[in-house]
Design a protein around this motif. Structure first.
Motif, PDB file in Angstrom:
ATOM      1  N   ASP A 165       0.871  -1.179   0.000  1.00  0.00           N
ATOM      2  CA  ASP A 165       0.000   0.000   0.000  1.00  0.00           C
ATOM      3  C   ASP A 165       0.905   1.225   0.000  1.00  0.00           C
ATOM      4  OD1 ASP A 165      -1.795   2.018   0.376  1.00  0.00           O
ATOM      5  OD2 ASP A 165      -2.942   1.002   1.935  1.00  0.00           O
ATOM      6  N   LEU A 166       1.103   1.816  -1.175  1.00  0.00           N
ATOM      7  CA  LEU A 166       2.048   2.915  -1.311  1.00  0.00           C
ATOM      8  C   LEU A 166       1.564   4.183  -0.625  1.00  0.00           C
ATOM      9  CD1 LEU A 166       3.009   2.401  -5.069  1.00  0.00           C
ATOM     10  CD2 LEU A 166       4.202   1.547  -3.039  1.00  0.00           C
ATOM     11  N   ALA A 167       0.266   4.413  -0.653  1.00  0.00           N
ATOM     12  CA  ALA A 167      -0.259   5.640  -0.055  1.00  0.00           C
ATOM     13  C   ALA A 167      -0.077   5.658   1.451  1.00  0.00           C
ATOM     14  CB  ALA A 167      -1.731   5.804  -0.414  1.00  0.00           C
ATOM     15  N   ALA A 168      -0.160   4.500   2.093  1.00  0.00           N
ATOM     16  CA  ALA A 168      -0.115   4.451   3.550  1.00  0.00           C
ATOM     17  C   ALA A 168       1.237   4.026   4.093  1.00  0.00           C
ATOM     18  CB  ALA A 168      -1.202   3.493   4.066  1.00  0.00           C
ATOM     19  N   ASP A 169       1.965   3.155   3.365  1.00  0.00           N
ATOM     20  CA  ASP A 169       3.123   2.487   3.964  1.00  0.00           C
ATOM     21  C   ASP A 169       4.444   2.735   3.274  1.00  0.00           C
ATOM     22  OD1 ASP A 169       1.366   1.308   5.773  1.00  0.00           O
ATOM     23  OD2 ASP A 169       1.010  -0.420   4.482  1.00  0.00           O
ATOM     24  N   LEU A 170       4.493   3.572   2.241  1.00  0.00           N
ATOM     25  CA  LEU A 170       5.719   3.681   1.462  1.00  0.00           C
ATOM     26  C   LEU A 170       6.917   4.079   2.317  1.00  0.00           C
ATOM     27  CD1 LEU A 170       7.146   3.543  -1.237  1.00  0.00           C
ATOM     28  CD2 LEU A 170       6.418   5.888  -1.693  1.00  0.00           C
ATOM     29  N   TYR A 171       6.714   4.965   3.279  1.00  0.00           N
ATOM     30  CA  TYR A 171       7.822   5.414   4.138  1.00  0.00           C
ATOM     31  C   TYR A 171       7.762   4.786   5.522  1.00  0.00           C
ATOM     32  CZ  TYR A 171       7.834   9.002   0.500  1.00  0.00           C
ATOM     33  OH  TYR A 171       7.856   9.655  -0.697  1.00  0.00           O
ATOM     34  N   ALA A 172       6.964   3.754   5.679  1.00  0.00           N
ATOM     35  CA  ALA A 172       6.766   3.174   7.009  1.00  0.00           C
ATOM     36  C   ALA A 172       7.944   2.302   7.404  1.00  0.00           C
ATOM     37  CB  ALA A 172       5.475   2.346   7.030  1.00  0.00           C
ATOM     38  N   ALA A 173       8.076   2.094   8.724  1.00  0.00           N
ATOM     39  CA  ALA A 173       9.100   1.194   9.246  1.00  0.00           C
ATOM     40  C   ALA A 173       8.752  -0.237   8.881  1.00  0.00           C
ATOM     41  CB  ALA A 173       9.209   1.345  10.764  1.00  0.00           C
ATOM     42  N   ALA A 174       9.752  -1.077   8.834  1.00  0.00           N
ATOM     43  CA  ALA A 174       9.529  -2.487   8.518  1.00  0.00           C
ATOM     44  C   ALA A 174       8.690  -3.141   9.597  1.00  0.00           C
ATOM     45  CB  ALA A 174      10.865  -3.212   8.385  1.00  0.00           C
ATOM     46  N   ALA A 175       7.825  -4.057   9.174  1.00  0.00           N
ATOM     47  CA  ALA A 175       6.996  -4.798  10.122  1.00  0.00           C
ATOM     48  C   ALA A 175       7.872  -5.760  10.920  1.00  0.00           C
ATOM     49  CB  ALA A 175       5.898  -5.557   9.392  1.00  0.00           C
ATOM     50  N   THR A 176       7.503  -5.963  12.170  1.00  0.00           N
ATOM     51  CA  THR A 176       8.278  -6.861  13.020  1.00  0.00           C
ATOM     52  C   THR A 176       7.992  -8.317  12.729  1.00  0.00           C
ATOM     53  OG1 THR A 176       6.555  -6.690  14.715  1.00  0.00           O
ATOM     54  CG2 THR A 176       8.424  -5.166  14.850  1.00  0.00           C
ATOM     55  N   GLY A 177       6.865  -8.610  12.117  1.00  0.00           N
ATOM     56  CA  GLY A 177       6.536 -10.003  11.799  1.00  0.00           C
ATOM     57  C   GLY A 177       5.198 -10.087  11.128  1.00  0.00           C
ATOM     58  N   ARG A 178       4.954 -11.168  10.422  1.00  0.00           N
ATOM     59  CA  ARG A 178       3.683 -11.359   9.759  1.00  0.00           C
ATOM     60  C   ARG A 178       2.761 -12.173  10.648  1.00  0.00           C
ATOM     61  NH1 ARG A 178       6.695 -12.583   4.899  1.00  0.00           N
ATOM     62  NH2 ARG A 178       6.078 -14.768   5.054  1.00  0.00           N
ATOM     63  N   GLY A 179       1.496 -11.950  10.434  1.00  0.00           N
ATOM     64  CA  GLY A 179       0.529 -12.589  11.293  1.00  0.00           C
ATOM     65  C   GLY A 179       0.489 -14.100  11.185  1.00  0.00           C
ATOM     66  N   ASP A 180       0.987 -14.655  10.080  1.00  0.00           N
ATOM     67  CA  ASP A 180       0.923 -16.101   9.927  1.00  0.00           C
ATOM     68  C   ASP A 180       2.083 -16.796  10.634  1.00  0.00           C
ATOM     69  OD1 ASP A 180       2.140 -16.050   6.483  1.00  0.00           O
ATOM     70  OD2 ASP A 180       3.023 -15.361   8.355  1.00  0.00           O
ATOM     71  N   GLY A 181       2.832 -16.066  11.415  1.00  0.00           N
ATOM     72  CA  GLY A 181       3.897 -16.658  12.197  1.00  0.00           C
ATOM     73  C   GLY A 181       5.254 -16.638  11.529  1.00  0.00           C
ATOM     74  N   VAL A 182       5.321 -16.219  10.264  1.00  0.00           N
ATOM     75  CA  VAL A 182       6.586 -16.160   9.559  1.00  0.00           C
ATOM     76  C   VAL A 182       7.179 -14.766   9.745  1.00  0.00           C
ATOM     77  CG1 VAL A 182       7.713 -16.422   7.331  1.00  0.00           C
ATOM     78  CG2 VAL A 182       5.718 -17.821   7.892  1.00  0.00           C
ATOM     79  N   ASP A 183       8.469 -14.689  10.053  1.00  0.00           N
ATOM     80  CA  ASP A 183       9.102 -13.398  10.266  1.00  0.00           C
ATOM     81  C   ASP A 183       9.065 -12.569   8.998  1.00  0.00           C
ATOM     82  OD1 ASP A 183      11.695 -14.747  12.417  1.00  0.00           O
ATOM     83  OD2 ASP A 183       9.677 -14.039  12.874  1.00  0.00           O
ATOM     84  N   ALA A 184       8.812 -11.280   9.164  1.00  0.00           N
ATOM     85  CA  ALA A 184       8.810 -10.378   8.013  1.00  0.00           C
ATOM     86  C   ALA A 184      10.238 -10.166   7.540  1.00  0.00           C
ATOM     87  CB  ALA A 184       8.177  -9.045   8.400  1.00  0.00           C
ATOM     88  N   GLU A 185      10.382  -9.788   6.263  1.00  0.00           N
ATOM     89  CA  GLU A 185      11.713  -9.528   5.727  1.00  0.00           C
ATOM     90  C   GLU A 185      12.280  -8.276   6.379  1.00  0.00           C
ATOM     91  OE1 GLU A 185      11.351 -11.433   1.269  1.00  0.00           O
ATOM     92  OE2 GLU A 185      11.234  -9.267   1.535  1.00  0.00           O
ATOM     93  N   SER A 910      15.135   0.633   6.987  1.00  0.00           N
ATOM     94  CA  SER A 910      13.831   0.982   7.539  1.00  0.00           C
ATOM     95  C   SER A 910      13.854   2.390   8.117  1.00  0.00           C
ATOM     96  CB  SER A 910      13.420  -0.031   8.607  1.00  0.00           C
ATOM     97  OG  SER A 910      12.155   0.281   9.132  1.00  0.00           O
ATOM     98  N   VAL A 911      14.925   2.723   8.852  1.00  0.00           N
ATOM     99  CA  VAL A 911      15.038   4.058   9.446  1.00  0.00           C
ATOM    100  C   VAL A 911      15.307   5.101   8.369  1.00  0.00           C
ATOM    101  CG1 VAL A 911      16.379   5.471  11.033  1.00  0.00           C
ATOM    102  CG2 VAL A 911      15.790   3.129  11.659  1.00  0.00           C
ATOM    103  N   ARG A 912      16.187   4.776   7.419  1.00  0.00           N
ATOM    104  CA  ARG A 912      16.479   5.759   6.379  1.00  0.00           C
ATOM    105  C   ARG A 912      15.249   6.055   5.535  1.00  0.00           C
ATOM    106  NH1 ARG A 912      21.588   5.300   2.304  1.00  0.00           N
ATOM    107  NH2 ARG A 912      20.463   3.505   1.481  1.00  0.00           N
ATOM    108  N   ARG A 913      14.434   5.039   5.322  1.00  0.00           N
ATOM    109  CA  ARG A 913      13.204   5.257   4.560  1.00  0.00           C
ATOM    110  C   ARG A 913      12.287   6.241   5.282  1.00  0.00           C
ATOM    111  NH1 ARG A 913      12.244   0.279   3.756  1.00  0.00           N
ATOM    112  NH2 ARG A 913      10.834  -0.065   5.510  1.00  0.00           N
ATOM    113  N   GLN A 914      12.197   6.115   6.602  1.00  0.00           N
ATOM    114  CA  GLN A 914      11.386   7.064   7.368  1.00  0.00           C
ATOM    115  C   GLN A 914      11.969   8.468   7.296  1.00  0.00           C
ATOM    116  OE1 GLN A 914       9.856   5.334  11.282  1.00  0.00           O
ATOM    117  NE2 GLN A 914      11.451   3.868  10.739  1.00  0.00           N
ATOM    118  N   GLU A 915      13.295   8.559   7.365  1.00  0.00           N
ATOM    119  CA  GLU A 915      13.933   9.870   7.252  1.00  0.00           C
ATOM    120  C   GLU A 915      13.708  10.477   5.874  1.00  0.00           C
ATOM    121  OE1 GLU A 915      15.197  11.485   9.745  1.00  0.00           O
ATOM    122  OE2 GLU A 915      14.794   9.785  11.062  1.00  0.00           O
TER     123      GLU A 915
END
Length: 1119
Positions: A165-185, A910-915
């Motif tokens: 979702d580019l409008a909402a998450d393009l500059y967002a921090a990386a997710a800590t994990g996915r809901g299906d139990g697999v670690d997010a990239e 992740s941090v540089r993207r937010q900056e």
């Protein structure tokens, strides 16, 4: 839509985002909404991610301050292997580092250090949507397809579909994990993922009108996905973070793989497969299947599956050669000309999107191929089309034989290509990509790097050659064309073909380009995705670069690792377990990476001949080499503590790398190389083997060498090093314990083929290079007895002055710019086997003079001894141990080991993207510059209501009132409706991809209007009143006349050169069917009747925002 909407997309989510287009399908196809508890849980997870991100940024700030303010404080313990460095330990590490000898000649020519910076100086700043993943993590789940919409980015992989979702998450921090139990990239923009697919995704196409994304798969299936699944704000997406989304519709479209998809200018879905098979899935069938209720949903796939049309069945291919039988690698819809282009290997065909018939077939040289019994259409086929009567179309039997014939011709074409590839170089002429620009031109890219410009009728206009490597993809936005190459380069051209800018975008081939949300997104072969501003290259790039560089301390992360390097000439012997433990066992306990280089694992003329023969066919290794790998693996506790990442053997040379399990998530992309230096640079009795590995996104190279022997061969040894350094390329597969194949080489190595004299060697591009091995440098001007006496007295200072390697390094003749710890251990050559102590030196007839043949040298990123670890100097290393194992007696050489302490600076993406997002949103200079670029010129149109009768033509005029800027326009069909008996036309439904109905032709549908100029658009009614349906490719109710009055809503979208959002104006076009005998004659009608039948026209109306005019159009009463 407002002027600043595109700016809002660049700066982050907007609170006043316009509503998305209404999806064609209803919520009956969507999952049920979640409970309030799930929603609350999702909010808590988002809050937790925000807190974690803020905490991480504060930690980096404190770490930066600690590094600047740290003094001579000593730590109580060393940092853990592969862990983050405690800044307090810097002084202690410096104190423990051994003194080093530095060779002259570094820092210039091929020995120049690679340029590093917080922000890459040679390319525009970019958004790291998905940082370069480690190759080992991508087995079976790599990405290969990409498509973007105004607010979403979709990527197709081997196992799933991903959506951002580019409008909402393009500059967002990386997710800590996915809901299906697999670690997010790590460091990746948050994304949603589909359920696991049964077959890899080969192609994607988006339909924003219906809010759908279509995917083609290797198993021949076509799948349909709802865009609402990719929106983080939608009820479907928020229903449960533990649920992966599923396709809305799926059916088996082809027997072979679906190689390409396209949506025509009339909304039909076209799909291409092997053997030249093309199928058309009419919009009417798709619309019907998507409108079914839940109870009827099981019929949806059946309805679409049986609705296809095969246009080849109505073409006699006898005189086309193999052109129409080649695999349909690409399909592309040219909405400007109303055609569909289909690509083979070295030819393409133009199809009429409205009549679904073949127009022309061309070779890559623009030669029109024979049409056989089908006459060539008139040159201006954009005005008049010719078609054979539908009643004469062949039936199923003909279609079956025609398809079979196409498959056979396709196979023959493949054999022909293989047979002629070497002799005629056909592969270099192969077309790889196609795009149509806003001015109606078509651009194709070839495997030779050639770019060809065509007009919409298939006439070749111009050729351009800006790069020598294969074109992989093309995309366009505004007045620019973006080109992605196999070398990793991106070129940006204007519509005249002039080069505006070029840069290395990725370290591997650029597979796909897609435009959305103010960015051009590039997908690399290694799986990384980057977003480049549509304004690049431009003035704003330097401003963004300087602002981000000033925030370096916020996103810099320092890691500390230990590397144990060991070298041993084993003299064709096999070591005991005790010898391996003495050499590596205890020393490896504190190491994060262990590198082992062996020489003379196996020798002999017969073995060398067999090894050379195996190398020519891509084979390597031996049973003896495998024995050594297994024994060292046991010594290092391989499996539970370490994992072997790669190895490479060349005759008697063997190198292998083990990585501690705690470091494995940050290490990978292992490549291997070998350079023979013996017998005319062809035999591996002398030479080098190397491994390249990426650790914390930094490149490290380890090279195991065995140079020419004999004391007098100093010049040959120097030449061996120079040959190895300049020619080592990491392109071959290394031997992995988990059978992982090595991937493509970097952009730098690919460029070596063009002009090797001017291109830096691959080793010079690494951040850390470690050379180890039996270099064979001896001691000069000394006798055996003198040397042994000095060794027994441990007078190494005097002996070092006789060392050939030290002398040559001081003169700048070899290992230029590299460093070695001062040698303080006895010479390691030559000893009697199984005789311990210094008395073991060769006492035979030859009495070879002792020498330090076995050495370990290195080069890091430091240009000065006191360099600090930073993004400009990302790898800073020192030696804490450098010693030989004198108690090991299995060979005539003693093994040597060296422990490196390495600090690595890396970017937290992740941090540089937010900056990056904060700079774009809050920096006044950036905002001012963007606002100036994103202004839409003032434009007016001549009317908002048009009435057409059969084959009538009306002219719509669009005027650019701006005195400075060009106005770019595009015309789409926002919806189609039938007029009821009461004269009302309600519920306008869009066709696929805002396509036009077959009875309406608009020309041109896009273009450029210069300042103070007017362009004329022809709105023409075509003779196409039919309701025929196709079942299994055969018409069932051919020429069933449709005589109902119809109405469409056209939307003129006007934008600037850098604007993804538009200002819109809607125009109602009504067709009155004249065959009813109800001719419109306003003179004969009374005023009331005339008022009913006449649509009110506005001679001149100012362009307005589409969302501001919705109410106006709803209140506009149709007759």
């Amino acid at each position: 839509m407002g002027d600043n909407y595109d700016f809002d997309l660049l700066t982050g989510p907007s609170s006043a985002s316009p509503p998305p287009p209404r999806p064609l399908f209803t919520t009956r196809f969507e999952s049920s909404s979640s409970s309030e508890e799930e929603d609350a849980g999702g909010e808590e997870e988002d809050a937790g991610d925000d807190i974690a991100s803020t905490t991480r940024r504060l930690d980096y700030m404190l770490q930066f301050l600690d590094r600047k303010l740290s003094t001579s404080s000593s730590p109580d313990a060393a940092p853990p292997a592969g862990g983050e460095r405690d800044s307090r330990s810097s002084a202690a590490v410096a104190a423990a580092a051994l003194p080093e000898f530095v060779a002259r000649g570094g820092g210039a020519g091929v020995f120049k250090l690679p340029a590093r910076a917080a922000i890459h100086p040679g390319r525009p700043p970019c958004v790291e949507v998905r940082p370069h993943p480690l190759r080992e993590t991508q087995i079976g789940c790599s990405l290969g397809a990409l498509v973007a919409t105004r607010s979403q980015l979709w990527a197709g992989g081997e196992r799933s579909i991903r959506v951002w979702d580019l409008a909402a998450d393009l500059y967002a921090a990386a997710a800590t994990g996915r809901g299906d139990g697999v670690d997010a990239e790590p460091d990746t923009v948050p994304y949603r993922e589909s359920v696991d697919l049964m077959s890899p995704t080969l192609c994607l196409v988006a339909d924003e009108a219906s809010q759908l994304v279509w995917s083609g798969h290797r198993d021949g299936r076509v799948k349909c996905w709802s865009m609402s699944f990719g929106s983080s704000s939608s009820s479907v997406a928020a229903s449960s973070s533990k649920t992966r989304f599923k396709e809305t519709l799926s059916w088996l479209a082809h027997r072979g793989p679906v190689l390409s998809l396209a949506i025509s200018s009339h909304g039909d879905l076209w799909s291409g497969s092997e053997g030249g098979v093309i199928k058309i899935w009419p919009w009417e069938a798709i619309e019907k299947s998507l409108s079914l209720t839940v109870e009827e949903r099981h019929k949806a796939a059946f309805i679409v599956d049986r609705s296809y049309i095969e246009p080849q069945n109505y073409v006699n291919t006898n005189n086309f050669g193999n052109s129409l039988a080649a695999d349909v690698k690409h399909l592309f819809s040219d909405n400007y000309a109303g055609t569909v282009w289909s690509f083979g290997y070295q030819s393409f065909a133009l199809w009429d999107a409205r009549m679904r018939e073949l127009l022309k077939v061309y070779s890559v040289d623009a030669q029109v191929e024979s049409r056989g019994d089908i006459s060539t259409p008139q040159q201006d086929y954009s005005v008049e089309y010719f078609s054979s009567p539908r009643k004469e179309k062949p039936q199923n039997s003909f279609g079956f034989f025609q398809r079979s014939r196409n498959v056979i011709l396709g196979a023959a074409d493949a054999v022909r290509r293989v047979a002629t590839k070497g002799a005629f170089g056909d592969e270099s002429r192969k077309m790889e990509a196609l795009v149509t620009t806003i001015d109606g031109k078509v651009w194709t890219g070839c495997a030779s790097g050639l770019l060809i410009q065509w007009d919409g009728k298939g006439n070749r206009l111009q050729d351009f050659q800006h790069h020598s490597f294969p074109v992989q993809c093309l995309c366009t936005f505004g007045l620019r064309i973006w080109v992605g190459y196999a070398s990793g380069f991106i070129n940006v051209l204007d519509l005249e073909g002039n080069l505006l800018g070029e840069w290395v975008a990725h370290s591997s081939a650029v597979l796909k380009l897609a435009v959305g949300a103010g960015y051009v997104f590039s997908l690399a072969k290694h799986g990384g995705i980057r977003g480049w501003s549509i304004t690049s290259p431009g003035r704003i790039d330097s401003l963004l670069r300087s602002e981000l560089a000033g925030k370096e301390f916020l996103y810099t992360r320092i890691a500390n690792i230990k590397i144990l390097a060991g070298t041993w000439n084993v003299g064709q012997e096999r070591a005991s377990r005790e010898s391996l433990i003495s050499w590596l066992g205890s020393a490896a306990s504190g190491a994060s990476i262990v590198v082992v280089g062996l020489q003379e694992v196996e020798m002999g003329a017969g073995f060398l001949a067999v090894s050379a023969a195996k190398e020519t066919v891509g084979l390597e290794g031996s049973s003896v080499g495998q024995w050594w790998l297994d024994m060292i693996g046991k010594t290092l506790d391989e499996g539970s503590t370490f994992e072997r990442m790669g190895s490479r053997q060349l005759a008697g040379l063997l190198i292998a790398v083990w990585v501690r399990n705690t470091l494995k998530p940050h290490a990978g992309d292992v490549d291997a190389a070998a350079v023979p230096c013996g017998f005319g640079r062809a035999i591996g009795n002398k030479g080098a083997v190397g491994l390249r590995i990426r650790v914390y996104d930094r490149i490290m190279c380890f090279v195991n060498c065995h140079f020419a022997a004999h004391a007098e061969a100093v010049a040959r040894r120097n030449a061996d090093f120079d040959h190895v350094y300049r020619s080592m390329t990491f392109t071959r597969a290394s031997t992995f314990s988990n059978v992982v194949a090595v991937g493509a080489s970097s952009a730098v190595q690919m460029l070596q083929g063009t002009n090797s004299a001017e291109v830096m060697p691959e080793l010079s591009e690494a951040d850390l290079v470690i050379f180890l091995g039996d270099f064979n440098y001896r001691l000069d001007d000394i006798t055996f007895d003198e040397a042994r006496d000095f060794v027994s007295q441990r007078s190494f200072d005097w002996l070092r002055e006789k060392d050939q390697l030290r002398i040559e390094m001081a003169a700048g003749n070899v290992f230029q710019g590299m460093r070695e710890a001062v040698v303080k251990f006895p010479p390691t050559y030559k000893f009697e086997r199984h005789q311990a102590g210094l008395a073991g030196y060769d006492s035979g007839e030859k009495k070879r003079i002792p020498a330090w043949c076995d050495r370990i040298l290195y080069r890091d990123s430091c240009s000065a001894p006191d360099s600090e670890c930073s993004l400009k100097c990302p790898v800073v290393s020192s030696i804490v141990r450098y010693e030989s194992c004198m108690d090991v007696t299995d060979s005539d050489h003693k093994p040597v080991r060296c422990m490196f302490n390495v600090d690595i600076a890396r970017v937290d993406e992740s941090v540089r993207r937010q900056e990056f997002g904060e700079v774009v949103a809050q920096n006044e200079r950036v905002k001012s510059m963007l606002k100036g670029l994103l202004m839409i010129p003032e434009t007016i149109v001549s009317t908002n209501n048009i009435i057409l009768q059969n084959q009538d033509t009306s002219i719509l005029r669009i005027t650019n009132k701006s005195g400075k800027h060009d106005a770019l326009f595009q015309i789409i069909c926002q919806g189609v409706s039938m007029i009821k008996d009461d004269g009302q036309a309600l519920n306008h439904h869009p066709r696929g991809s805002f396509g036009f109905p077959q009875w309406l032709r608009v020309c041109p549908v896009s273009g450029i209007i210069e300042p103070e100029h007017t362009t004329e658009v022809s709105v023409h009614h075509e003779k196409f009143q039919t309701l025929e349906e196709f079942v299994d490719g055969v018409p069932r109710n051919s020429w069933c006349e449709d005589n109902r009055d119809k109405e469409v809503v056209l939307e003129v979208r006007v934008s600037s050169s850098y604007m993804t959002e538009t200002r819109n104006h809607r125009i109602r076009v009504r067709h009155c069917f004249s065959s009813k005998g109800k001719q419109v004659d306003l003179i004969s009608l009374d005023p009331k009747q005339a008022q009913i039948n006449l649509l009110h026209r506005s001679d001149l109306q100012r362009l307005s925002d589409s969302y501001d005019m919705v109410d106006h159009f709803r209140n506009l009463h149709s007759p």
